[in-house]
Structures are given as C-alpha cells and as structure tokens.
Scaffold this motif. Structure first.
Motif, PDB file in Angstrom:
ATOM      1  N   LYS A 222       0.860  -1.193   0.000  1.00  0.00           N
ATOM      2  CA  LYS A 222       0.000   0.000   0.000  1.00  0.00           C
ATOM      3  C   LYS A 222       0.888   1.232   0.000  1.00  0.00           C
ATOM      4  CE  LYS A 222      -4.142  -1.780   2.287  1.00  0.00           C
ATOM      5  NZ  LYS A 222      -5.100  -1.575   3.387  1.00  0.00           N
ATOM      6  N   GLY A 223       1.324   1.647  -1.178  1.00  0.00           N
ATOM      7  CA  GLY A 223       2.136   2.850  -1.271  1.00  0.00           C
ATOM      8  C   GLY A 223       3.621   2.585  -1.122  1.00  0.00           C
ATOM      9  N   ASP A 224       4.405   3.627  -1.323  1.00  0.00           N
ATOM     10  CA  ASP A 224       5.861   3.509  -1.347  1.00  0.00           C
ATOM     11  C   ASP A 224       6.466   3.144   0.005  1.00  0.00           C
ATOM     12  OD1 ASP A 224       5.920   4.073  -4.025  1.00  0.00           O
ATOM     13  OD2 ASP A 224       6.272   6.215  -3.766  1.00  0.00           O
ATOM     14  N   VAL A 225       5.906   3.694   1.085  1.00  0.00           N
ATOM     15  CA  VAL A 225       6.459   3.417   2.409  1.00  0.00           C
ATOM     16  C   VAL A 225       6.303   1.937   2.741  1.00  0.00           C
ATOM     17  CG1 VAL A 225       6.273   3.903   4.875  1.00  0.00           C
ATOM     18  CG2 VAL A 225       6.072   5.766   3.228  1.00  0.00           C
ATOM     19  N   ASP A 226       5.127   1.398   2.472  1.00  0.00           N
ATOM     20  CA  ASP A 226       4.873  -0.026   2.710  1.00  0.00           C
ATOM     21  C   ASP A 226       5.789  -0.887   1.840  1.00  0.00           C
ATOM     22  OD1 ASP A 226       3.609  -2.258   3.790  1.00  0.00           O
ATOM     23  OD2 ASP A 226       2.033  -2.280   2.277  1.00  0.00           O
ATOM     24  N   LEU A 227       5.949  -0.500   0.574  1.00  0.00           N
ATOM     25  CA  LEU A 227       6.814  -1.238  -0.349  1.00  0.00           C
ATOM     26  C   LEU A 227       8.272  -1.187   0.117  1.00  0.00           C
ATOM     27  CD1 LEU A 227       7.126  -2.804  -2.984  1.00  0.00           C
ATOM     28  CD2 LEU A 227       7.307  -0.607  -4.190  1.00  0.00           C
ATOM     29  N   SER A 228       8.704  -0.022   0.606  1.00  0.00           N
ATOM     30  CA  SER A 228      10.067   0.143   1.111  1.00  0.00           C
ATOM     31  C   SER A 228      10.337  -0.816   2.264  1.00  0.00           C
ATOM     32  CB  SER A 228      10.282   1.592   1.556  1.00  0.00           C
ATOM     33  OG  SER A 228      11.481   1.726   2.277  1.00  0.00           O
ATOM     34  N   GLN A 229       9.369  -0.937   3.188  1.00  0.00           N
ATOM     35  CA  GLN A 229       9.530  -1.831   4.333  1.00  0.00           C
ATOM     36  C   GLN A 229       9.544  -3.289   3.896  1.00  0.00           C
ATOM     37  OE1 GLN A 229       6.242  -0.577   6.760  1.00  0.00           O
ATOM     38  NE2 GLN A 229       7.371   1.123   7.683  1.00  0.00           N
ATOM     39  N   MET A 230       8.717  -3.616   2.913  1.00  0.00           N
ATOM     40  CA  MET A 230       8.661  -5.000   2.428  1.00  0.00           C
ATOM     41  C   MET A 230       9.987  -5.419   1.795  1.00  0.00           C
ATOM     42  SD  MET A 230       6.181  -6.687  -0.483  1.00  0.00           S
ATOM     43  CE  MET A 230       4.692  -6.450   0.470  1.00  0.00           C
ATOM     44  N   LEU A 231      10.562  -4.536   0.990  1.00  0.00           N
ATOM     45  CA  LEU A 231      11.782  -4.873   0.258  1.00  0.00           C
ATOM     46  C   LEU A 231      13.055  -4.621   1.059  1.00  0.00           C
ATOM     47  CD1 LEU A 231      10.954  -3.421  -3.299  1.00  0.00           C
ATOM     48  CD2 LEU A 231      10.528  -5.723  -2.411  1.00  0.00           C
ATOM     49  N   GLY A 232      12.953  -3.785   2.110  1.00  0.00           N
ATOM     50  CA  GLY A 232      14.157  -3.406   2.846  1.00  0.00           C
ATOM     51  C   GLY A 232      15.024  -2.468   2.041  1.00  0.00           C
ATOM     52  N   VAL A 233      14.373  -1.619   1.250  1.00  0.00           N
ATOM     53  CA  VAL A 233      15.061  -0.682   0.363  1.00  0.00           C
ATOM     54  C   VAL A 233      14.569   0.729   0.685  1.00  0.00           C
ATOM     55  CG1 VAL A 233      15.346   0.027  -2.047  1.00  0.00           C
ATOM     56  CG2 VAL A 233      15.284  -2.397  -1.474  1.00  0.00           C
ATOM     57  N   PRO A 234      15.469   1.728   0.781  1.00  0.00           N
ATOM     58  CA  PRO A 234      15.016   3.105   1.013  1.00  0.00           C
ATOM     59  C   PRO A 234      14.016   3.547  -0.050  1.00  0.00           C
ATOM     60  CG  PRO A 234      17.392   2.975   1.256  1.00  0.00           C
ATOM     61  CD  PRO A 234      16.945   1.644   0.709  1.00  0.00           C
ATOM     62  N   VAL A 235      13.059   4.369   0.341  1.00  0.00           N
ATOM     63  CA  VAL A 235      12.044   4.844  -0.590  1.00  0.00           C
ATOM     64  C   VAL A 235      12.682   5.512  -1.798  1.00  0.00           C
ATOM     65  CG1 VAL A 235      10.053   6.380  -0.852  1.00  0.00           C
ATOM     66  CG2 VAL A 235      10.384   5.136   1.275  1.00  0.00           C
ATOM     67  N   SER A 236      13.786   6.220  -1.539  1.00  0.00           N
ATOM     68  CA  SER A 236      14.455   6.951  -2.619  1.00  0.00           C
ATOM     69  C   SER A 236      15.038   6.034  -3.687  1.00  0.00           C
ATOM     70  CB  SER A 236      15.566   7.835  -2.042  1.00  0.00           C
ATOM     71  OG  SER A 236      16.496   7.053  -1.316  1.00  0.00           O
ATOM     72  N   GLU A 237      15.166   4.716  -3.377  1.00  0.00           N
ATOM     73  CA  GLU A 237      15.770   3.778  -4.331  1.00  0.00           C
ATOM     74  C   GLU A 237      14.751   2.866  -4.999  1.00  0.00           C
ATOM     75  OE1 GLU A 237      19.105   1.621  -2.754  1.00  0.00           O
ATOM     76  OE2 GLU A 237      19.738   3.311  -1.519  1.00  0.00           O
ATOM     77  N   LEU A 238      13.468   3.048  -4.722  1.00  0.00           N
ATOM     78  CA  LEU A 238      12.458   2.126  -5.251  1.00  0.00           C
ATOM     79  C   LEU A 238      12.436   2.078  -6.773  1.00  0.00           C
ATOM     80  CD1 LEU A 238       9.439   2.691  -2.826  1.00  0.00           C
ATOM     81  CD2 LEU A 238      11.007   0.740  -2.930  1.00  0.00           C
ATOM     82  N   GLU A 239      12.744   3.202  -7.410  1.00  0.00           N
ATOM     83  CA  GLU A 239      12.711   3.233  -8.874  1.00  0.00           C
ATOM     84  C   GLU A 239      13.825   2.399  -9.498  1.00  0.00           C
ATOM     85  OE1 GLU A 239      12.791   7.342  -9.878  1.00  0.00           O
ATOM     86  OE2 GLU A 239      10.623   7.589  -9.705  1.00  0.00           O
ATOM     87  N   THR A 240      14.818   2.008  -8.680  1.00  0.00           N
ATOM     88  CA  THR A 240      15.963   1.271  -9.225  1.00  0.00           C
ATOM     89  C   THR A 240      15.796  -0.249  -9.103  1.00  0.00           C
ATOM     90  OG1 THR A 240      17.214   1.225  -7.129  1.00  0.00           O
ATOM     91  CG2 THR A 240      17.446   3.190  -8.520  1.00  0.00           C
ATOM     92  N   VAL A 241      14.766  -0.696  -8.360  1.00  0.00           N
ATOM     93  CA  VAL A 241      14.633  -2.142  -8.144  1.00  0.00           C
ATOM     94  C   VAL A 241      13.790  -2.775  -9.251  1.00  0.00           C
ATOM     95  CG1 VAL A 241      14.853  -1.866  -5.655  1.00  0.00           C
ATOM     96  CG2 VAL A 241      12.580  -1.932  -6.676  1.00  0.00           C
ATOM     97  N   ALA A 242      13.903  -4.104  -9.349  1.00  0.00           N
ATOM     98  CA  ALA A 242      13.191  -4.839 -10.394  1.00  0.00           C
ATOM     99  C   ALA A 242      11.699  -4.928 -10.087  1.00  0.00           C
ATOM    100  CB  ALA A 242      13.773  -6.245 -10.532  1.00  0.00           C
TER     101      ALA A 242
END
Length: 469
Positions: A222-242
């Motif tokens: 649910k949104g970038d913050v939730d995705l960041s926690q799921m992946l263990g990746v900073p929000v600022s780097e989400l655009e770089t992940v697969a």
C-alpha cells in the motif's frame, strides 16, 4: 594571533589563522610548570624536576593541545562575531602532520560552507489543502480486527488461507527471471487479508510452506512506504529495483482473532477505559482522529515545503557538504559512509537541508522559540499521561520532579521533545499564515496522496540537525 577570511563566493569561504610564539609560549610554559611541580622522577625531589626535563618529556604534546584549544576558540569566536551562518563544521585544508617547534609561527586554513541568505514570505495568497481523514465505520472495523489479530493466538499451518500471515524471503529477479546477482533480498511478512489486488491475493492462497513463486511486490504493498519496508530498500531507491521478485514461503501462520471482550479492551485502550464494544469502537475512533490529525499536519507541512523550495530556489555549497559528509562517515567506522552513498542520496539530503534552512529562517523572522522551561513542562505532561494510561492517579509533585529530572539528563530525548515542540509551533504558524481549504478524504485516498519517493537512506539516517535555531 591573526585571522583572515577570503570569500570565494557567496556560499564558500576560506579562513586562515596564524599563531605566533608570543600567542602560545606563556600558556604552554604555565602548563608545563604545573606538570613539573607534580612530577616524581628518580634523582629529583618531588616537585623539583627541572623545567627543561618537563619540556623535553611533555612539551610537544602540551603545545599540540594548546594549539588545538586556541584554534577552536578563535575559529568559533570569528564565526560568532561575524554572524556567519555556516553549514556543518569548518574543514581543515592541506591536512598534514604538524612539525611542532616552540619558536615557530603556525598557519592553519579552513574551508567554510555558508548558508544562503534569503527571506521567507507566506500570506493568505498561498493556498493549500488541509486534509481531514474520514474515520468511518469501515476504517474502525479494520483497526478493531487488527487489534484482535495482534492479541490473538497464532498457529502454524501448512497451506496459505485467506486470512493467514506469510513469513518469507524475497530475492530480486533479473530480466532472465533468475535471481539477480547482487540484487536485493529481504525477510518479510505478508498479511493475505490486507492485500487489495485480487489477482495477487488469489495467486498466494493455497500455496504450501516451502513453496517458491514469483511476485510483484508493488501489487502487494500500500504505497511507497509499505513497499520500502517490504523490500528493505530506502524509498528513494524504489525506482531502481526490479518489478519481479522471488518469494520463498518459510512459514504460514493462522491467527485466531481475540474475542471482543474486557481483556482485549484493557490491553488496547487501557484498564477501565472501555466496557462495551460500542465504547471500545468510540475510543478507537477518537484515538484514530488524533493520530491521523498528526499525519495530515505532516502532509500540510510537506506541501508548504515543496512550494517554498520551488519559490526560493536555494543554492547550497554542495561540494563542501559532500566532503563534510564523507569526513563525518569516516569518523563512524560502525556505519561508514561512502562516496557512492553520498552521490546516490545527495538529492534527498539536499532537500532536507534546504527545508531546515527555510524553517530556521521562518523561526527567526517570526520569533518562534522553544525555551528549556517549555521542554520541562512538556516532559511533565508526558509523564502524567503515561501514569494515567496505566490507571494511576495524580502523581506527587516531588515524584514528578524526580522523573522529569532523570529524563532531562538524556540529551537525545530532550532533543526529541524540543523538535516536537518546535514542529507544533511551526505548524501553528503555517496554519495562521496561509489560506487553508478543508478537504475530506478516506484513509486509503490519503495514503496515496501522502506517498512519496523522498526518503531517508544510509547517510541521511546518520546526519541531521546541522542547523540549530
């Protein structure tokens, strides 16, 4: 002692300090004489060691300490006397091992990063949405069920059901569909009944423990913050992940929801604060309104920050700041900061620093302050509230003072209270300065509005509060 400043440009300066023998010889002699009188050395009576012997043994270390003290005092007084609004700390230039000589004139050079000078203007012509999250029955239902789940009994099962919790490991996949070499991986938890994407939910239901499947994390979050926690990746780097990840199901837990009874009510809202389901729901609704009000205020502040950043177009001494960050990282071997970390995250850090500058200027222009007495009062309020939450009565003044005194010894905690009070006062200023347009939204609508790519990364978690009000 002579100090000069060369202004390279509006954001960078160089300070040169010359220390002559006449500046340090008396203080060094006095310190060495004090050492001499305390020395005990074979062949000499106590306190009668010759000055030359003391100088030979301790002279250079005493000279180094005195030079450091004089440099620090002179540099700080120069910054204060000239009202220089610096960023970070002065950085020494041409650092090399010092050749200590008692008849030498020493020259030291420092680089300074200067904050830009500007004025802030906010008026009723500036319009912003002031969101109000509608705490409806559906949202309260979700929170009630969540509390039932948290305090319920957990049983491990072999197959994923519609309300189960998956604990698994995820690995980033490459374009070939295989695990990406050097890709992200993380341990995560997925609550099936929280998933909104029906196809993603259907794909997981029925899988067994040990199963390996491909997932698209963005469809589970649910949104970038939730995705960041799921992946263990900073929000600022989400655009770089697969887009795709591999999920390995390590365990599956079925949660038996806690019964809606007095035991649950006391655990969630405090002993005696709710006796019926209706009272319990009312208390949750009120708590949610207060909690979500803080989130909407953060959103308002961020929107105002965005507007002011766009309007002010502030420049920073970027190269100086990057060097300062690198040197700060070198002093923390447990969490080192590399040049790659800085380059990757500098845009977010730069934004954060500009916001600090803007709010510092707003506080200065509008005499917004937090005094130590304000911090003391808030700490006592918090202590009283904590006692009340445990069902305690009034706290005696002597006990309250003792608890507050102990708390105020913790510098980091005091800083948190200071920041909280300052945030509240700045928020009040914003609300009075601009024109607010009330807008009611659902919780899910607000989550989407508040979702952002800006976030804290490796060095941004370490370096903050460069500027003090």
């Amino acid at each position: 002692m002579n100090i000069t400043q060369e202004n390279i440009d509006e954001l960078n300066a160089k300070v040169t300090i010359e220390i002559e023998p006449s500046d340090y010889e008396n203080s060094v002699k006095s310190i060495l004489d004090g050492h001499r009188k305390k020395m005990t050395l074979q062949g000499f009576r106590p306190g009668k060691v010759p000055f030359g012997v003391a100088k030979k043994m301790y002279g250079k270390s005493v000279l180094a300490e005195e030079l450091n003290r004089m440099l620090s005092e002179k540099l700080n007084s120069h910054i204060k006397d000239n009202e220089l609004n610096i960023i970070g700390q002065p950085l020494p230039e041409d650092v090399e091992e010092l050749e200590l000589d008692f008849n030498k004139t020493f020259q030291f050079k420092y680089q300074l990063g200067i904050a830009p000078a500007f004025e802030i203007e906010l008026t009723a012509k500036d319009k912003f949405n002031n969101f109000k999250i509608n705490v409806d029955d559906e949202l309260v239902d979700k929170y009630v069920k969540d509390f039932q789940r948290r305090h319920g009994n957990s049983t491990e099962v072999d197959k994923v059901g519609a309300e189960d919790l998956i604990y698994g490991t995820i690995h980033e996949l490459g374009k070939d569909g295989k695990r990406k070499e050097g890709g992200h991986h993380n341990h995560t938890a997925i609550a099936i009944d929280y998933l909104e994407n029906k196809d993603a939910k259907k794909k997981l239901i029925g899988l067994e423990k040990g199963a390996i499947t491909k997932i698209e994390p963005a469809k589970l979050a649910k949104g970038d913050v939730d995705l960041s926690q799921m992946l263990g990746v900073p929000v600022s780097e989400l655009e770089t992940v697969a887009k795709e990840y591999e999920l390995t199901i390590n365990s599956i837990n079925n949660i038996e929801l806690h019964e809606l009874n007095a035991e649950l009510f006391d655990k969630v809202v405090g002993p005696g604060n709710a006796k019926t389901v209706e009272e319990f729901r009312t208390k949750i609704s009120l708590d949610l309104e207060n909690y979500l009000k803080g989130d909407t205020e953060k959103k308002l502040r961020r929107d105002i920050h965005d507007k002011l950043l766009e309007r002010q177009k502030l420049n920073l001494p970027d190269e100086f700041i990057k060097r300062w960050l690198l040197e700060q990282g070198a002093q923390n071997p447990e969490k080192p900061i590399s040049q790659e970390d800085i380059d990757r995250e500098y845009a977010d850090y730069s934004r954060m620093l500009k916001v600090q500058l803007i709010e510092s200027q707003i506080a200065k222009q509008n005499d917004i302050k937090v005094e130590f007495t304000d911090i003391q009062a808030r700490v006592k309020e918090n202590i009283k509230a904590q006692f009340a939450s445990f069902g305690q009565g009034e706290v005696e003044d002597s006990m309250l003072d003792q608890f507050a005194q102990n708390f105020l010894q913790k510098e980091e905690e005091v800083r948190k209270v200071y920041d909280q009070l300052l945030d509240e006062r700045l928020t009040d200023y914003y609300k009075n300065a601009v024109k607010l347009q009330e807008k009611e939204v659902t919780f899910d609508e607000f989550v989407k509005l508040a979702s952002t790519k800006a976030g804290k990364g490796k060095f941004m978690d370490q370096v903050s509060n460069l500027l003090k009000f």
